[in-house]
Design a protein around this motif. Structure first.
Motif, PDB file in Angstrom:
ATOM      1  N   MET A 111       0.848  -1.166   0.000  1.00  0.00           N
ATOM      2  CA  MET A 111       0.000   0.000   0.000  1.00  0.00           C
ATOM      3  C   MET A 111       0.892   1.227   0.000  1.00  0.00           C
ATOM      4  SD  MET A 111      -3.143  -0.963   2.482  1.00  0.00           S
ATOM      5  CE  MET A 111      -4.362  -0.122   1.537  1.00  0.00           C
ATOM      6  N   ILE A 112       0.607   2.108  -0.923  1.00  0.00           N
ATOM      7  CA  ILE A 112       1.354   3.353  -1.013  1.00  0.00           C
ATOM      8  C   ILE A 112       0.353   4.491  -0.868  1.00  0.00           C
ATOM      9  CG2 ILE A 112       2.831   4.802  -2.455  1.00  0.00           C
ATOM     10  CD1 ILE A 112       3.748   2.188  -3.847  1.00  0.00           C
ATOM     11  N   ILE A 113       0.635   5.382   0.064  1.00  0.00           N
ATOM     12  CA  ILE A 113      -0.265   6.498   0.334  1.00  0.00           C
ATOM     13  C   ILE A 113       0.417   7.792  -0.092  1.00  0.00           C
ATOM     14  CG2 ILE A 113      -1.515   7.766   2.109  1.00  0.00           C
ATOM     15  CD1 ILE A 113      -1.396   5.126   3.778  1.00  0.00           C
ATOM     16  N   SER A 114      -0.257   8.541  -0.953  1.00  0.00           N
ATOM     17  CA  SER A 114       0.222   9.854  -1.353  1.00  0.00           C
ATOM     18  C   SER A 114      -0.986  10.678  -1.747  1.00  0.00           C
ATOM     19  CB  SER A 114       1.192   9.751  -2.532  1.00  0.00           C
ATOM     20  OG  SER A 114       1.509  11.038  -3.029  1.00  0.00           O
ATOM     21  N   LEU A 115      -1.241  11.745  -1.023  1.00  0.00           N
ATOM     22  CA  LEU A 115      -2.417  12.557  -1.315  1.00  0.00           C
ATOM     23  C   LEU A 115      -2.441  12.991  -2.765  1.00  0.00           C
ATOM     24  CD1 LEU A 115      -4.973  14.061  -0.558  1.00  0.00           C
ATOM     25  CD2 LEU A 115      -3.531  15.977   0.147  1.00  0.00           C
ATOM     26  N   SER A 116      -1.379  13.617  -3.230  1.00  0.00           N
ATOM     27  CA  SER A 116      -1.366  14.121  -4.605  1.00  0.00           C
ATOM     28  C   SER A 116      -0.971  13.046  -5.604  1.00  0.00           C
ATOM     29  CB  SER A 116      -0.420  15.311  -4.735  1.00  0.00           C
ATOM     30  OG  SER A 116       0.931  14.895  -4.638  1.00  0.00           O
ATOM     31  N   GLY A 117      -0.134  12.122  -5.202  1.00  0.00           N
ATOM     32  CA  GLY A 117       0.344  11.096  -6.117  1.00  0.00           C
ATOM     33  C   GLY A 117       1.193  11.645  -7.245  1.00  0.00           C
ATOM     34  N   ARG A 118       1.601  12.905  -7.139  1.00  0.00           N
ATOM     35  CA  ARG A 118       2.307  13.558  -8.246  1.00  0.00           C
ATOM     36  C   ARG A 118       3.815  13.550  -8.089  1.00  0.00           C
ATOM     37  NH1 ARG A 118       2.126  20.021  -7.275  1.00  0.00           N
ATOM     38  NH2 ARG A 118       2.491  20.007  -9.504  1.00  0.00           N
ATOM     39  N   ASN A 119       4.305  13.298  -6.892  1.00  0.00           N
ATOM     40  CA  ASN A 119       5.743  13.359  -6.643  1.00  0.00           C
ATOM     41  C   ASN A 119       6.447  12.081  -7.084  1.00  0.00           C
ATOM     42  OD1 ASN A 119       5.852  16.015  -5.469  1.00  0.00           O
ATOM     43  ND2 ASN A 119       4.736  15.135  -3.736  1.00  0.00           N
ATOM     44  N   ALA A 120       7.745  12.204  -7.315  1.00  0.00           N
ATOM     45  CA  ALA A 120       8.519  11.090  -7.864  1.00  0.00           C
ATOM     46  C   ALA A 120       8.552   9.875  -6.934  1.00  0.00           C
ATOM     47  CB  ALA A 120       9.940  11.553  -8.182  1.00  0.00           C
TER      48      ALA A 120
END
Length: 136
Positions: free
Chosen positions: A1-10
């Protein structure tokens, strides 16, 4: 599981692509709105959601500020932490119910603040220790 609000970063994009390259199924928890309203910061131009087997959309607005007032110049009151925590608990609850429906006892830990909790947890850690990455 990967959590990233924007999902835009590398970093989350690299984590997802690296995991999938190793045959790991990836569940991403992100706000899909960012992919429609912002640009990616990854060299591929893609977002976390583009590299997941399952995407859980938090539906958090771009900027992670849910409230506005005429008397305050910037939006405020981020909701991503609360919403993402609730989503993660819902995923765990659904997975546990699905396992139970299949006749499998979910390897859940109990509170250490209830009688027998430590003994229960020791059994789970022993039985599933090869799959639990935990240090104390």
């Amino acid at each position: 599981m990967i959590i990233s609000l924007s999902g835009r970063n590398a970093l989350p994009v690299e984590m997802a692509t690296g995991a999938r390259a190793r045959g790991v199924k990836v569940i991403g928890v992100t706000s899909v709105a960012y992919a429609a309203e912002t640009t990616s910061r990854h060299s591929s131009g893609t977002f976390l959601k583009d590299h997941c087997d399952i995407v859980v959309d938090s539906k958090i607005t771009v900027g992670d500020a849910e409230l506005t007032l005429d008397t305050i110049p910037a939006p405020f009151a981020p909701a991503s932490t609360v919403v993402t925590t609730a989503l993660m608990q819902a995923v765990v609850a659904t997975a546990a119910a699905t396992l139970a429906d299949r006749g499998i006892e979910p390897p859940l830990l109990r509170s250490g603040n209830v009688d027998g909790g430590h003994d229960w947890n020791a059994r789970v850690m022993t039985e599933y220790g090869d799959r639990i990455f935990y240090r104390h």
